[in-house]
Write a protein that holds these residues in place. Structure first.
Motif, PDB file in Angstrom:
ATOM      1  N   LEU A   1       0.832  -1.242   0.028  1.00  0.00           N
ATOM      2  CA  LEU A   1      -0.057   0.248  -0.214  1.00  0.00           C
ATOM      3  C   LEU A   1       0.901   1.259   0.035  1.00  0.00           C
ATOM      4  O   LEU A   1       1.767   1.498   0.867  1.00  0.00           O
ATOM      5  N   LEU A   2       0.332   2.204  -0.917  1.00  0.00           N
ATOM      6  CA  LEU A   2       1.385   3.595  -0.920  1.00  0.00           C
ATOM      7  C   LEU A   2       0.176   4.558  -0.609  1.00  0.00           C
ATOM      8  O   LEU A   2      -0.712   4.675  -1.404  1.00  0.00           O
ATOM      9  N   ARG A   3       0.185   5.305   0.541  1.00  0.00           N
ATOM     10  CA  ARG A   3      -0.595   6.319   0.889  1.00  0.00           C
ATOM     11  C   ARG A   3      -0.163   7.793   0.309  1.00  0.00           C
ATOM     12  O   ARG A   3       1.173   8.146   0.823  1.00  0.00           O
ATOM     13  N   VAL A   4      -0.807   8.136  -0.542  1.00  0.00           N
ATOM     14  CA  VAL A   4      -0.271   9.497  -1.428  1.00  0.00           C
ATOM     15  C   VAL A   4      -1.372  10.567  -0.952  1.00  0.00           C
ATOM     16  O   VAL A   4      -2.424  10.619  -0.876  1.00  0.00           O
ATOM     17  N   GLY A   5      -0.425  11.665  -0.452  1.00  0.00           N
ATOM     18  CA  GLY A   5      -1.225  12.917  -0.253  1.00  0.00           C
ATOM     19  C   GLY A   5      -1.032  13.934  -1.460  1.00  0.00           C
ATOM     20  O   GLY A   5      -0.208  13.878  -2.206  1.00  0.00           O
ATOM     21  N   SER A   6      -2.463  14.581  -1.499  1.00  0.00           N
ATOM     22  CA  SER A   6      -2.373  15.224  -2.747  1.00  0.00           C
ATOM     23  C   SER A   6      -2.938  16.939  -2.380  1.00  0.00           C
ATOM     24  O   SER A   6      -4.066  16.658  -1.700  1.00  0.00           O
ATOM     25  N   GLN A   7      -2.429  17.687  -2.770  1.00  0.00           N
ATOM     26  CA  GLN A   7      -3.083  19.182  -2.841  1.00  0.00           C
ATOM     27  C   GLN A   7      -4.326  19.382  -3.788  1.00  0.00           C
ATOM     28  O   GLN A   7      -4.295  18.642  -4.755  1.00  0.00           O
ATOM     29  N   LYS A   8      -5.097  20.236  -3.410  1.00  0.00           N
ATOM     30  CA  LYS A   8      -6.102  20.708  -4.525  1.00  0.00           C
ATOM     31  C   LYS A   8      -5.612  20.613  -5.607  1.00  0.00           C
ATOM     32  O   LYS A   8      -4.793  21.879  -6.136  1.00  0.00           O
TER      33      LYS A   8
ATOM     34  N   PRO B   1       8.268  10.837   4.391  1.00  0.00           N
ATOM     35  CA  PRO B   1       8.854  10.507   5.635  1.00  0.00           C
ATOM     36  C   PRO B   1       9.981   9.601   5.857  1.00  0.00           C
ATOM     37  O   PRO B   1       9.901   8.794   5.028  1.00  0.00           O
ATOM     38  N   GLU B   2      10.794   9.506   6.657  1.00  0.00           N
ATOM     39  CA  GLU B   2      12.105   8.785   6.842  1.00  0.00           C
ATOM     40  C   GLU B   2      11.630   7.110   7.115  1.00  0.00           C
ATOM     41  O   GLU B   2      12.082   6.380   6.355  1.00  0.00           O
ATOM     42  N   SER B   3      10.481   7.136   7.483  1.00  0.00           N
ATOM     43  CA  SER B   3       9.958   5.619   8.001  1.00  0.00           C
ATOM     44  C   SER B   3       9.498   5.098   6.337  1.00  0.00           C
ATOM     45  O   SER B   3       9.834   3.919   6.421  1.00  0.00           O
ATOM     46  N   ALA B   4       8.837   5.972   5.693  1.00  0.00           N
ATOM     47  CA  ALA B   4       8.334   5.468   4.368  1.00  0.00           C
ATOM     48  C   ALA B   4       9.605   5.046   3.348  1.00  0.00           C
ATOM     49  O   ALA B   4       9.605   4.271   2.502  1.00  0.00           O
ATOM     50  N   ILE B   5      10.556   5.986   3.464  1.00  0.00           N
ATOM     51  CA  ILE B   5      11.752   5.998   2.828  1.00  0.00           C
ATOM     52  C   ILE B   5      12.455   4.416   2.946  1.00  0.00           C
ATOM     53  O   ILE B   5      12.915   3.746   2.071  1.00  0.00           O
ATOM     54  N   LYS B   6      12.516   4.081   4.320  1.00  0.00           N
ATOM     55  CA  LYS B   6      13.070   2.840   4.648  1.00  0.00           C
ATOM     56  C   LYS B   6      12.278   1.636   4.477  1.00  0.00           C
ATOM     57  O   LYS B   6      12.746   0.622   3.818  1.00  0.00           O
ATOM     58  N   ALA B   7      11.107   1.874   4.596  1.00  0.00           N
ATOM     59  CA  ALA B   7      10.009   0.630   4.365  1.00  0.00           C
ATOM     60  C   ALA B   7       9.511   0.470   2.788  1.00  0.00           C
ATOM     61  O   ALA B   7       9.202  -0.548   2.667  1.00  0.00           O
ATOM     62  N   LYS B   8       9.546   1.337   2.158  1.00  0.00           N
ATOM     63  CA  LYS B   8       8.719   1.411   0.778  1.00  0.00           C
ATOM     64  C   LYS B   8       9.400   1.984  -0.184  1.00  0.00           C
ATOM     65  O   LYS B   8       8.710   2.469  -1.152  1.00  0.00           O
ATOM     66  N   ARG B   9      10.893   1.931  -0.412  1.00  0.00           N
ATOM     67  CA  ARG B   9      11.584   2.563  -1.289  1.00  0.00           C
ATOM     68  C   ARG B   9      11.151   1.891  -2.811  1.00  0.00           C
ATOM     69  O   ARG B   9      11.201   2.723  -3.577  1.00  0.00           O
ATOM     70  N   PRO B  10      11.287   0.783  -2.805  1.00  0.00           N
ATOM     71  CA  PRO B  10      10.789   0.308  -4.212  1.00  0.00           C
ATOM     72  C   PRO B  10       9.409   0.695  -4.749  1.00  0.00           C
ATOM     73  O   PRO B  10       9.105   1.128  -6.014  1.00  0.00           O
ATOM     74  N   LEU B  11       8.619   1.257  -3.865  1.00  0.00           N
ATOM     75  CA  LEU B  11       7.067   1.517  -4.206  1.00  0.00           C
ATOM     76  C   LEU B  11       7.308   3.269  -4.430  1.00  0.00           C
ATOM     77  O   LEU B  11       6.688   3.606  -5.638  1.00  0.00           O
TER      78      LEU B  11
ATOM     79  N   ASP C   1       2.574   8.509   2.975  1.00  0.00           N
ATOM     80  CA  ASP C   1       4.155   7.952   2.600  1.00  0.00           C
ATOM     81  C   ASP C   1       4.786   9.018   1.526  1.00  0.00           C
ATOM     82  O   ASP C   1       5.871   8.986   1.654  1.00  0.00           O
ATOM     83  N   VAL C   2       3.828   9.989   0.686  1.00  0.00           N
ATOM     84  CA  VAL C   2       4.579  10.620  -0.139  1.00  0.00           C
ATOM     85  C   VAL C   2       3.556  11.845  -0.518  1.00  0.00           C
ATOM     86  O   VAL C   2       2.442  11.414  -0.571  1.00  0.00           O
ATOM     87  N   GLY C   3       4.130  13.064  -0.996  1.00  0.00           N
ATOM     88  CA  GLY C   3       3.384  13.983  -1.391  1.00  0.00           C
ATOM     89  C   GLY C   3       4.085  15.288  -1.820  1.00  0.00           C
ATOM     90  O   GLY C   3       5.264  15.187  -1.499  1.00  0.00           O
ATOM     91  N   LEU C   4       3.556  15.733  -2.867  1.00  0.00           N
ATOM     92  CA  LEU C   4       4.270  17.007  -3.636  1.00  0.00           C
ATOM     93  C   LEU C   4       3.946  18.222  -2.953  1.00  0.00           C
ATOM     94  O   LEU C   4       2.832  18.646  -2.784  1.00  0.00           O
ATOM     95  N   VAL C   5       4.963  19.038  -2.481  1.00  0.00           N
ATOM     96  CA  VAL C   5       4.777  20.471  -1.898  1.00  0.00           C
ATOM     97  C   VAL C   5       6.089  21.336  -2.817  1.00  0.00           C
ATOM     98  O   VAL C   5       6.754  20.771  -3.304  1.00  0.00           O
ATOM     99  N   GLY C   6       5.751  22.576  -2.595  1.00  0.00           N
ATOM    100  CA  GLY C   6       6.609  23.411  -3.016  1.00  0.00           C
ATOM    101  C   GLY C   6       8.003  23.641  -2.434  1.00  0.00           C
ATOM    102  O   GLY C   6       7.842  22.973  -0.992  1.00  0.00           O
ATOM    103  N   ASP C   7       9.029  24.196  -2.699  1.00  0.00           N
ATOM    104  CA  ASP C   7      10.179  24.202  -2.167  1.00  0.00           C
ATOM    105  C   ASP C   7      10.364  25.017  -0.751  1.00  0.00           C
ATOM    106  O   ASP C   7      10.887  24.713   0.170  1.00  0.00           O
ATOM    107  N   ALA C   8       9.480  26.120  -0.689  1.00  0.00           N
ATOM    108  CA  ALA C   8       9.239  26.880   0.551  1.00  0.00           C
ATOM    109  C   ALA C   8       8.762  26.222   1.580  1.00  0.00           C
ATOM    110  O   ALA C   8       9.159  26.107   2.869  1.00  0.00           O
ATOM    111  N   PRO C   9       7.430  25.476   1.376  1.00  0.00           N
ATOM    112  CA  PRO C   9       6.934  24.831   2.682  1.00  0.00           C
ATOM    113  C   PRO C   9       7.670  23.599   3.191  1.00  0.00           C
ATOM    114  O   PRO C   9       7.693  23.315   4.361  1.00  0.00           O
ATOM    115  N   PHE C  10       8.538  22.955   2.212  1.00  0.00           N
ATOM    116  CA  PHE C  10       9.402  21.874   2.555  1.00  0.00           C
ATOM    117  C   PHE C  10      10.547  22.403   3.430  1.00  0.00           C
ATOM    118  O   PHE C  10      10.704  21.689   4.567  1.00  0.00           O
TER     119      PHE C  10
END
Length: 312
Positions: free
Chosen positions: A30-37, A216-226, A78-87
């Motif tokens: 399972l890959l949990r993806v966050g998305s902005q409007k 998040p670091e946890s997802a990078i460790k556990a779900k890198r292939p996904l 697990d993953v989501g796209l944001v702009g450079d400033a908020p990151f």
């Protein structure tokens, strides 16, 4: 005291986090993806880029990067796209996240990021911001635009009143005259212009136009292939969107509730394409970090280089 709008916004975010928290970082199917409007979800659905993916994708949608970054930082997404400033803002605040992919707009067009004002406003450029009240989201690309414009005009932190509001509350504040301007991004810019407002300060001269896929670091460790597979599919989706504006706009309109003409304008505003996270990209983020630090908005001293962990 929380008003009704803030209470509803908080409830919506809580429900989204509860929904996206059903699967843990250890669930490698399972890959949990966050998305902005108007963001990643609309892109991936429109392009069909996830067809045949060997894992399930669970979507959660957020009104702004700040809300998405909170979910990423807590490990609920697990993953989501944001702009450079908020990151950079969230990373320097200590969030356990890293950038795993990068995107940039190849040919930035007017209004991708902008400070919006009523037509009759006296604000026509950065110097006119002195003494004004500007709404935006804390740590957002809109916040960054205001600070960069202030720096360009030689204004200090006390010269402009920045009011931190959600996009829906900022829109209402602009409509009622509670603020003099709203510094925001697409698709909110397109919607605000359709309501008769105008662009006072365009972001092209101040923003570098980068977006980052954050995990998040946890997802990078556990779900890198996904994550690796998802980013490859996202890259194909971006290529598709650059040549299928009409098809993309129809899905955007359905996903966001925007009128089709506005969705089409948004979809056609410059193609975003993936770029490697190389040293040049990392070095250019120093400008973002320095701007926040100049105005005392960021106190953290975390290593800039350590914020990036490219997959692939």
């Amino acid at each position: 005291m929380l008003d009704r709008r803030n209470l509803l916004a908080g409830l919506t975010t809580s429900l989204a986090l509860a929904a996206c928290g059903r699967g843990g970082a250890s669930d490698t199917g399972l890959l949990r993806v966050g998305s902005q409007k108007g963001g990643t979800k609309a892109l991936m659905l429109a392009s069909g880029a996830l067809d045949g993916a060997p894992y399930k994708v669970e979507w959660s949608e957020f009104p702004a990067a700040q809300n998405l970054l909170e979910a990423l930082g807590s490990g609920a997404v697990d993953v989501g796209l944001v702009g450079d400033a908020p990151f950079q803002f969230a990373y320097q605040a200590g969030s356990p996240i890293k950038a795993i992919g990068a995107q940039t707009t190849q040919e930035r067009t007017e209004g991708a990021l902008a400070l919006i004002v009523p037509k009759a406003s006296t604000i026509h450029g950065p110097k006119d911001l002195k003494g004004k009240r500007i709404a935006t989201g804390r740590g957002s690309v809109g916040h960054y635009l205001v600070l960069r414009a202030m720096a360009a005009a030689g204004l200090g932190a006390k010269d402009v009143t920045i009011t931190f509001l959600s996009p829906s509350d900022a829109r209402a504040a602009l409509q009622t005259g509670a603020v003099d301007g709203w510094s925001t991004w697409q698709p909110y810019v397109a919607a605000a212009l359709a309501e008769g407002n105008r662009i006072a300060i365009d972001g092209r001269g101040f923003s570098q136009g980068y977006g980052f896929d954050i995990a998040p670091e946890s997802a990078i460790k556990a779900k890198r292939p996904l994550l690796d597979d998802f980013l490859k599919r996202e890259g194909k989706a971006l290529q598709w969107a650059s040549t299928h504006v009409d098809e993309f706009a129809k899905v955007l309109a359905a996903e966001t509730g925007l009128p089709l003409p506005i969705a089409k304008e948004f979809a056609g505003r410059g193609a975003r394409l993936p770029v490697p996270i190389d040293q040049g990209v990392i070095d250019r983020q120093q400008v973002v970090l320095d701007t926040f630090r100049q105005f005392g908005e960021v106190k953290g001293e975390r290593s800039l280089a350590a914020a990036f962990a490219p997959v692939g």
